[in-house]
Design an enzyme around this catalytic site. Structure first.
Site: not given
Ligand code: NAP
Ligand code: 8YV
Length: 321
Positions: A153, A155, A176, A232, A256, A261, A279, A281
């Site tokens: 939980l 951003r 965590r 991921r 996604d 991948e 992918h 998102g």
């Molecule tokens: P964020 O704000 O840093 O949120 C990540 C959350 O995960 C934090 O609340 C953190 O809380 C928790 N966390 C981290 N490590 C953990 C663990 N080992 N066990 C349990 N909880 C844990 O990140 P965000 O901006 O929301 O982005 C999250 C992830 O989404 C990115 O890192 C990226 O890999 C993925 N993403 C994917 C796409 C896509 O295109 N599909 C796009 C954007 C992002 P604690 O620190 O308290 O554990």
């Molecule tokens: C993009 C993402 O697909 O921001 C991330 O962590 O997984 C996605 O927004 C990726 O960064 C494109 O390279």
């Protein structure tokens, strides 16, 4: 003195180079005829790297001794060893915040598609089965009244929580550490999985979260369970997921992201209870442009003032004071 030299190792969003051109000399490495010769000749001049996915570790940075900043496109930076960078005095930046709504929208779409079998129903229509075979079967699952556990939980997880509550979906979470939010916190992922019917994965990738969602967690999620992963692929043991989907240990999955991948486990492609996206998102023109602009902002702010705007947590101590 010439302009600072910035390396772009591989193809990335064109707005990055366009935004940087006035501020530095760019080496577009993938367009060079002999990239290794260019690197050997310029290695002591390159002060920053802009990357859209090239893996960057300690030895990579050792080969570029003047680099002080790595600006990464994307919020997830699991392909960059940020701790190794910090040890070498190199700051890493990412692109948080500007993509939260887009990714949360994708997560919601994926959840709807998975729960209501929308992809399968559309394929049914396109195959001419509606006219020949009658209506698409009623779906067992509905959105309303689901119990969602959010793994991560942060951003994006919060933006997903905001979106699902009007559906009457309850929210719990596992991080965590607990946060000051009105959702139930589970210190144990396994306990949360056992109490919910929808597991939404939004934690960072990398070694510390590899296969956190394994056979045991999937078993706890249970036969009415739906797994959605917009984080991921490495967070999920993909073979265990395939087995759980095949044996109806869980009901369905919407993905996604994938462990290897752009390769997708062949069984995921043929199983009837999966919805699969490549992918996408954050993949809209406005959001990807905002991400590219933030990469530029980080580099320009660093080159002109020494202070990038969105350093990753592992780098912040390098900027203190
Ligand atoms: P964020 O704000 O840093 O949120 C990540 C959350 O995960 C934090 O609340 C953190 O809380 C928790 N966390 C981290 N490590 C953990 C663990 N080992 N066990 C349990 N909880 C844990 O990140 P965000 O901006 O929301 O982005 C999250 C992830 O989404 C990115 O890192 C990226 O890999 C993925 N993403 C994917 C796409 C896509 O295109 N599909 C796009 C954007 C992002 P604690 O620190 O308290 O554990
Ligand atoms: C993009 C993402 O697909 O921001 C991330 O962590 O997984 C996605 O927004 C990726 O960064 C494109 O390279």
């Amino acid at each position: 003195m010439g302009q600072p030299v910035v390396l772009i190792p591989g193809p990335m969003h064109p707005a990055v180079a366009a935004g940087l051109e006035a501020h530095c000399e760019l080496i577009r490495l993938w367009q060079e005829l002999d990239p290794e010769a260019v690197l050997a000749a310029r290695r002591d001049e390159i002060v920053a790297v802009a990357t859209g996915g090239t893996p960057i570790d300690g030895p990579y940075l050792d080969s570029l001794p003047a680099v002080r900043l790595v600006a990464s496109f994307g919020v997830g930076y699991d392909r960059i060893d940020a701790a190794a960078a910090a040890e070498r005095g190199v700051v890493v930046t990412n692109t948080p915040g500007v993509l939260d709504d887009e990714v949360a929208d994708t997560a919601l779409g994926l959840l709807l598609m998975t729960v209501r079998e929308l992809g399968q129903a559309e394929r049914y229509l396109r195959a001419g089965k509606w006219a020949d075979g009658g209506p698409y079967p009623l779906t067992r699952a509905t959105m309303h009244g689901r119990r969602m556990g959010i793994l991560g939980l942060g951003r994006i997880g919060q933006a997903i929580a905001d979106r699902v509550q009007p559906f009457g979906i309850s929210v719990a979470y596992h991080n965590r550490r607990p946060k000051e939010v009105p959702y139930r916190y589970y210190p144990s992922l396994l306990d949360m999985a056992a109490d919910v019917d929808t597991l939404m994965i939004v934690i960072p990738g990398g070694d510390s979260t590899r296969h956190l969602v394994d056979a045991e967690v999937l078993k706890a999620l249970g036969p009415d369970g739906i797994l959605i992963n917009v984080a991921r692929g490495t967070v999920v043991d993909e073979q265990a997921l395939v087995d759980a989907l095949r044996t109806n240990t869980i009901q369905a999955a919407g993905l996604d992201v994938f462990e290897h991948e752009p390769k997708v486990h062949p069984d995921l492609l043929t199983l009837p209870n999966t919805v699969l996206l490549p992918h996408v998102g954050s993949a809209t023109i406005p959001t990807r442009t905002a991400m590219a602009n933030l990469v530029v902002e980080n580099l320009v702010s660093y080159l002109t003032k020494g202070t990038p705007v969105t350093p990753v947590p592992e780098s912040t101590h390098l900027l203190d004071g």
